[in-house]
Write a protein that holds these residues in place. Structure first.
Motif, PDB file in Angstrom:
ATOM      1  N   VAL A   1       0.843  -1.199   0.000  1.00  0.00           N
ATOM      2  CA  VAL A   1       0.000   0.000   0.000  1.00  0.00           C
ATOM      3  C   VAL A   1       0.878   1.250   0.000  1.00  0.00           C
TER       4      VAL A   1
ATOM      5  N   GLU B   1       2.098   1.811  -3.431  1.00  0.00           N
ATOM      6  CA  GLU B   1       1.015   2.378  -4.236  1.00  0.00           C
ATOM      7  C   GLU B   1       0.849   3.867  -3.926  1.00  0.00           C
ATOM      8  N   ALA B   2       0.972   4.210  -2.641  1.00  0.00           N
ATOM      9  CA  ALA B   2       0.850   5.600  -2.229  1.00  0.00           C
ATOM     10  C   ALA B   2       1.963   6.446  -2.836  1.00  0.00           C
TER      11      ALA B   2
ATOM     12  N   SER C   1       1.280   7.316  -6.386  1.00  0.00           N
ATOM     13  CA  SER C   1       0.324   8.413  -6.475  1.00  0.00           C
ATOM     14  C   SER C   1       1.009   9.744  -6.200  1.00  0.00           C
TER      15      SER C   1
ATOM     16  N   GLU D   1      -1.566   6.255   6.272  1.00  0.00           N
ATOM     17  CA  GLU D   1      -1.916   4.911   6.737  1.00  0.00           C
ATOM     18  C   GLU D   1      -3.104   4.953   7.692  1.00  0.00           C
TER      19      GLU D   1
ATOM     20  N   ALA E   1      -6.229   5.848   5.170  1.00  0.00           N
ATOM     21  CA  ALA E   1      -6.601   4.974   4.063  1.00  0.00           C
ATOM     22  C   ALA E   1      -6.604   3.490   4.438  1.00  0.00           C
TER      23      ALA E   1
ATOM     24  N   LEU F   1      -5.912   6.267  -2.807  1.00  0.00           N
ATOM     25  CA  LEU F   1      -5.973   4.915  -2.249  1.00  0.00           C
ATOM     26  C   LEU F   1      -7.411   4.510  -1.936  1.00  0.00           C
TER      27      LEU F   1
ATOM     28  N   ARG G   1     -10.254   1.671  -3.836  1.00  0.00           N
ATOM     29  CA  ARG G   1     -10.893   0.608  -3.071  1.00  0.00           C
ATOM     30  C   ARG G   1     -12.401   0.802  -2.942  1.00  0.00           C
TER      31      ARG G   1
END
Length: 712
Positions: A18, A21-22, A25, A46, A49, A75, A79
């Motif tokens: 994650v 992925e962040a 972005s 964290e 998200a 994020l 989802r």
């Protein structure tokens, strides 16, 4: 129900993936392949998200708070979460954030006072799920249509709520705004487990705790349960702070003219009043500097253009009030304050506009002796006395229908700004409600928290004293400001003037001083005539409405009380402690200059009788009669001394009613004459308007007002 945690909310989440992925972005957001999240930024992302918590982030300007909520948005949207709602009062910041979001593939839109023509289309896009981020001004939260139709839908579908400038929630904060209290309602309406982020760069420990308590979810076991509070260092390593104390406004203006060109890059010169921004900008342009004035009165399109010019370096400086709040991607080399804000926290926020994207920025404060007068004026706009609040509630209860603020003004002696602010507080407290067509009373019991208002007022006094102490502080200036925000700091920053890191000349050239004295010493401010009668005067038994066709022409005053030049002498003249007497010689000379520049046609003089300063007004009228060689033919006399001289000054309808009761014309006005209407001071313009109407009804063709001072 307990607040979600890392163990219960998402036990199988691969947090490393994650984070990767962040960071992808983030790279899209900032447009750099080497961008990476710092650990403190990831901690906040964290929490939002992954753990779906509520968080308060107190970090310095430029830390990257906007990156946190944009990355968290990406994020969450990936989802299946609903759109992010960002509440922000900074319109310039909104525009910059929308541009940044688009770079990251995030569709962001805004609803605020500048784009009403887009509201319907945007609300439809929100309903269709086409919007990733909605930026909304706090004022919209209590617009009846938005509150009743759009806000419930947002509360039901929002994936993340962000409250920017979160210190505004707290009435202990330096910039408390009643509209922000509506956020409490939205927080209460959110579905369980919806993350919330509040951000600010200017909150001391007391404000931090107050905001965190308000963020606490309803299912929390105690006031702060479930709220991540992240406070970082508020040091601004690029700022070099200094204070230059000069005795007179002309010397401060001369210093600015001498030194502006040598300051790095482009920047902001903050002033305390709108009048000062115009005065200073005009003078600096005469001296060859590329500058422009900017305030809350500047048209929206012009504000956007000026912000763009500043960010692009097309102007050396904007001469601005605190209405100017630049976005996160503006790189400014300096901030100069021509006049001190009323608290160190406000000052820290303003100087934080500089030094973003640059390693070195100059910050200089040029305080003036007039600053305290301006602080006192703004302090006078505090929450009204209990009897005025009770009167407002009674009027609304008796009306049995919604009343607009314009109609309420005919019943309550408050100006529109204070009246609307009070109503917003009462709305959040549940005593009134804003509906289509105005305001109504709810009938809910309401108590006046006198002790609370007194504590806030006392806190403001302490802040003002702390600002005065900063001016004479001989230790590290950054440490002082950080201390005011309860932020631990080393004893020396090594960058400010007291630490030896900034050398600020305290001298001005004779040529600049002479030019500044001449510019500030040139008297003459136009007095625009009132053009429309106040709304709903019939409620007060007064048959006046619509356009004013029989009022005064444009007049003149020597200066405004807030002006840098003659303003100081006029403030001294009108202090309560100054005895009544003749017009001081420097102001006589200034009045002669005004008349020589203006050259109005004058056949006769009528003066306004004064209860407070009768000798001053009579001396002014006699002197003008001798100078112009025209007779005094009448006076606007006090016929009902039971009406206080300042009665109704807070709002237009009340003022017109008070003037009509208090005064009447005495004397013989020559038919067809052009009459000079003489007074010592104008506050609202209604005394001059009503008197001019009576003089014209008595036979005058024109009435031109001339006063020593205008309040604004």
């Amino acid at each position: 129900m307990t607040s979600p945690s890392a163990d219960t909310a998402a036990p199988t989440v691969d947090r490393a993936s994650v984070r990767a992925e962040a960071e992808a972005s983030l790279r899209a957001l900032v447009g750099r392949d080497d961008a990476a999240l710092r650990d403190d930024q990831w901690t906040a992302i964290e929490a939002l998200a992954v753990d779906r918590r509520r968080a308060l982030v107190v970090q310095r300007t430029g830390w990257g708070k906007s990156a946190v909520y944009f990355v968290a948005t990406a994020l969450l949207r990936a989802r299946g979460a609903g759109p992010t709602v960002i509440v922000s009062p900074l319109l310039a910041l909104m525009r910059n954030q929308i541009q940044a979001a688009e770079r990251a593939g995030i569709h962001a839109v805004t609803i605020n006072s500048t784009n009403p023509e887009d509201w319907t289309r945007i609300e439809a896009a929100i309903a269709a799920g086409e919007v990733d981020v909605l930026l909304v001004s706090p004022e919209r939260l209590n617009n009846p249509g938005f509150r009743d139709e759009v806000l419930p839908r947002l509360a039901a579908t929002t994936g993340l709520l962000v409250v920017d400038e979160a210190h505004c929630i707290s009435d202990w904060g330096h910039d408390f705004r009643p509209d922000y209290r509506r956020i409490r309602t939205m927080l209460a309406d959110l579905r369980p487990g919806i993350p919330v982020l509040a951000t600010t760069a200017t909150a001391n420990a007391r404000v931090t705790r107050d905001v965190a308590e308000q963020l606490a979810p309803p299912e929390a076991s105690d006031e702060l349960s479930g709220v991540l509070v992240q406070r970082g260092s508020l040091d601004r390593e690029s700022l070099r702070l200094g204070v230059v104390r000069l005795p007179t406004p002309d010397m401060r203006l001369a210093w600015l003219a001498d030194n502006l060109g040598s300051l790095p890059g482009s920047g902001i010169v903050y002033c305390l009043t709108v009048a000062a921004t115009q005065e200073v900008a005009a003078y600096l342009r005469e001296r060859g500097h590329v500058v422009a004035a900017y305030s809350g009165q500047t048209e929206t399109s012009e504000r956007e253009a000026l912000e763009g010019d500043l960010a692009a370096g097309r102007v050396k400086a904007l001469i601005a009030t605190s209405a100017l709040g630049m976005g996160f991607d503006a790189t400014l080399g300096f901030v100069i304050n021509l006049g001190a804000p009323a608290s160190p926290v406000s000052y820290y926020q303003q100087v934080g506009r500089a030094g973003r994207g640059t390693d070195d920025a100059v910050v200089v404060l040029l305080p003036g002796i007039e600053d305290r007068d301006i602080w006192a004026y703004f302090a006078s706009l505090a929450f009204p006395r209990e009897e005025l609040v009770r009167q407002t509630l009674s009027v609304l209860a008796d009306a049995g229908r919604p009343l607009s603020t314009a109609v309420l003004e005919t019943y309550v002696d408050l100006n529109r700004t204070r009246l609307e602010t009070m109503l917003k507080v009462l709305d959040v407290d549940g005593a009134v409600q804003r509906v289509s067509g105005g305001w109504t009373a709810t009938g809910q019991e309401w108590s006046y928290d006198r002790e609370r208002y007194a504590r806030v007022a006392e806190a403001r006094q302490r802040e003002q004293q702390a600002m005065l102490d900063y001016l004479t502080w001989d230790g590290c200036r950054m440490a002082y400001l950080r201390g005011q925000l309860d932020d631990e700091a080393p004893e020396r920053c090594g960058r400010c003037d007291n630490c030896g890191g900034l050398s600020t000349p305290a001298e001005v050239s004779e040529a600049a001083a002479a030019d500044a004295r001449a510019a500030l010493g040139r008297p003459g401010v136009a007095l625009a005539p009132r053009k429309m009668w106040p709304t709903a005067l019939a409620n007060l038994g007064i048959d006046l409405k619509g356009k004013i066709s029989d009022g005064a022409a444009e007049g003149r005053s020597i200066a405004r009380l807030t002006d840098l030049g003659h303003g100081q002498a006029l403030r001294e003249l009108f202090r309560d402690t100054t005895p009544d007497g003749p017009v001081p010689l420097p102001l006589i000379q200034a009045m002669v200059t005004v008349l020589q520049d203006w050259r109005p046609r004058v056949d006769a003089i009528v003066f306004v009788e004064s209860a407070r300063r009768p000798a001053l007004v009579r001396d002014l009228a006699d002197g003008l009669s001798r100078y112009l060689q025209v007779p005094i033919v009448g006076r606007w006399s006090i016929v009902d001394p039971s009406v206080d001289p300042g009665r109704g000054a807070a709002n237009s309808a009340q003022r017109v009613a008070a003037v009509l009761r208090r005064s009447a014309l005495e004397g013989q006005v020559p038919a067809g004459a052009s009459v000079l209407l003489v007074d010592d001071r104008t506050v609202t313009g209604w005394s001059l308007t009503v008197a001019a109407r009576a003089i014209r009804a008595a036979g005058a063709e024109h009435v031109v007002p001339l006063v020593l001072a205008a309040d604004s």
